[in-house]
Design an enzyme around this catalytic site. Structure first.
Site, PDB file in Angstrom:
ATOM      1  N   LYS A  44       0.837  -1.213   0.000  1.00 39.88           N
ATOM      2  CA  LYS A  44       0.000   0.000   0.000  1.00 39.88           C
ATOM      3  C   LYS A  44       0.867   1.256   0.000  1.00 39.88           C
ATOM      4  CE  LYS A  44      -4.014   0.423   2.205  1.00 39.88           C
ATOM      5  NZ  LYS A  44      -5.080   0.442   1.200  1.00 39.88           N
TER       6      LYS A  44
HETATM    7  N1  PMP Z   1      -7.454  -3.113  -3.127  1.00 39.13           N
HETATM    8  C1  PMP Z   1      -7.045  -1.840  -2.957  1.00 39.13           C
HETATM    9  C2  PMP Z   1      -6.422  -1.135  -4.077  1.00 39.13           C
HETATM   10  C3  PMP Z   1      -7.221  -1.222  -1.708  1.00 39.13           C
HETATM   11  O1  PMP Z   1      -6.806   0.040  -1.526  1.00 39.13           O
HETATM   12  C4  PMP Z   1      -7.838  -1.931  -0.663  1.00 39.13           C
HETATM   13  C5  PMP Z   1      -8.073  -1.253   0.655  1.00 39.13           C
HETATM   14  N2  PMP Z   1      -6.993  -1.408   1.534  1.00 39.13           N
HETATM   15  C6  PMP Z   1      -8.246  -3.253  -0.899  1.00 39.13           C
HETATM   16  C7  PMP Z   1      -8.025  -3.811  -2.141  1.00 39.13           C
HETATM   17  C8  PMP Z   1      -8.858  -4.076   0.180  1.00 39.13           C
HETATM   18  O2  PMP Z   1      -7.907  -4.391   1.162  1.00 39.13           O
HETATM   19  P1  PMP Z   1      -8.314  -4.590   2.694  1.00 39.13           P
HETATM   20  O3  PMP Z   1      -9.423  -5.583   2.686  1.00 39.13           O
HETATM   21  O4  PMP Z   1      -7.090  -5.104   3.331  1.00 39.13           O
HETATM   22  O5  PMP Z   1      -8.748  -3.271   3.192  1.00 39.13           O
END
Ligand code: PMP
Length: 305
Positions: free
Chosen positions: A154
């Site tokens: 991220k």
């Molecule tokens: N894909 C992207 C691009 C995201 O930003 C997120 C949010 N964090 C997710 C998927 C989902 O991830 P998570 O379930 O860990 O929040």
């Protein structure tokens, strides 16, 4: 009431948590973030922080890639997050934003020989996708390849890609974008992973389809398997399969589990939220609010009533 942030190794009132204009991360996107939910359980008068360990483990993994040195272990970050919510006296659905960033105030694109800082703040936040069933459009913007910018991390700089897709989707009258990978397979939403229901099974893009490997994705896969006996098949998904799937939903910390009702103006199934999505959504919300004893390991209570 004063809102507090954790900034430069201590809790400070939010107005004091300010970075300088030359901060390296601001210019080159050299930072890592997480989004963490605090879910308020009104019956118990308790706030549950969801899967903190997994969020901070993901941040530690990303920090290796971006050469960010984190002064806090996963356990210490967990403890600081509980303290942050307590200090802010949040007693409603909330969102925590931890950020690890290149804090040196100096020009020059690089990752090495720079100082790092870790900050956090928390805000009350209800729904992210403000709809019970979401209309999606396939984006003209593709997810980058792992050798362009690793999508499993991220990194803030990468979110230009997501912002382009999201704005295009909204300006075209949709609620959310569905992005394809460089090879044209389905990847994910602009801030969510995607699932299709095909003949009673869940199908979702694999880790090698340039997705962020979501913690909500894992939560839903575990609930489907252990509570409903439904397997998830992780595989490359063709664009055309989106339109013929019987059910579809998005998963993400901010978006929770949001059903998709149509894609590119084509209604899915009979246009209603389907049975598998309905069951999973109920299980998911019970799990995050600390209502499923079997899954309490995922929930960190803040006030410990
Ligand atoms: N894909 C992207 C691009 C995201 O930003 C997120 C949010 N964090 C997710 C998927 C989902 O991830 P998570 O379930 O860990 O929040």
């Amino acid at each position: 009431m004063t809102a507090y942030a954790f900034f430069q190794k201590k809790f400070v009132p939010m107005p004091e948590a300010k970075i300088g204009v030359m901060t390296q991360a601001l210019h080159y996107g050299t930072a890592l973030f997480e989004g963490i939910r605090g879910n308020w359980n009104a019956e118990k008068g308790e706030m549950y922080l969801f899967r903190l360990k997994e969020h901070y483990q993901r941040m530690h993994n990303g920090a290796k890639l971006l050469k960010i040195s984190l002064d806090y272990s996963v356990e210490e970050m967990t403890r600081l997050t509980v303290e942050l919510i307590r200090k802010n006296e949040l007693k409603e659905d909330s969102y925590v934003r931890p950020l690890a960033y290149k804090s040196t105030e100096q020009m020059g694109v690089r990752l090495h020989n720079l100082d790092d800082d870790f900050l956090m703040f928390a805000i009350p936040w209800g729904r992210y996708l403000d709809t019970d069933s979401c209309k999606c459009g396939v984006s003209s913007w593709r997810r980058p390849d792992d050798n362009t910018i690793p999508t499993s991390v991220k990194a803030t700089g990468m979110y230009i890609n997501n912002a382009l897709a999201k704005t295009e989707a909204i300006e075209n009258g949709y609620d959310e974008a569905i992005m394809l990978s460089p090879d044209g397979h389905v990847s994910e939403g602009s801030g969510e992973n995607i699932f299709l229901v095909i003949d009673g099974k869940l199908h979702t893009p694999a880790t090698y389809n340039n997705i962020l490997v979501g913690i909500t994705r894992d939560t839903v896969m575990q609930l489907a398997k252990h509570e409903l006996g439904i397997e998830t098949i992780e595989r490359p998904i063709d664009r055309a399969e989106l339109y013929s799937s019987q059910e579809c939903f998005l998963t993400g910390t901010a978006a929770h589990l949001t059903p998709v009702s149509e894609i590119d103006r084509r209604p899915l199934g009979d246009g209603q939220v389907g049975p598998v999505t309905t069951k999973l959504k109920k299980l998911y919300f019970d799990a995050i609010q600390g209502k499923l004893p079997k899954y309490m390991d995922w929930c960190t209570p803040v006030y410990k009533k």
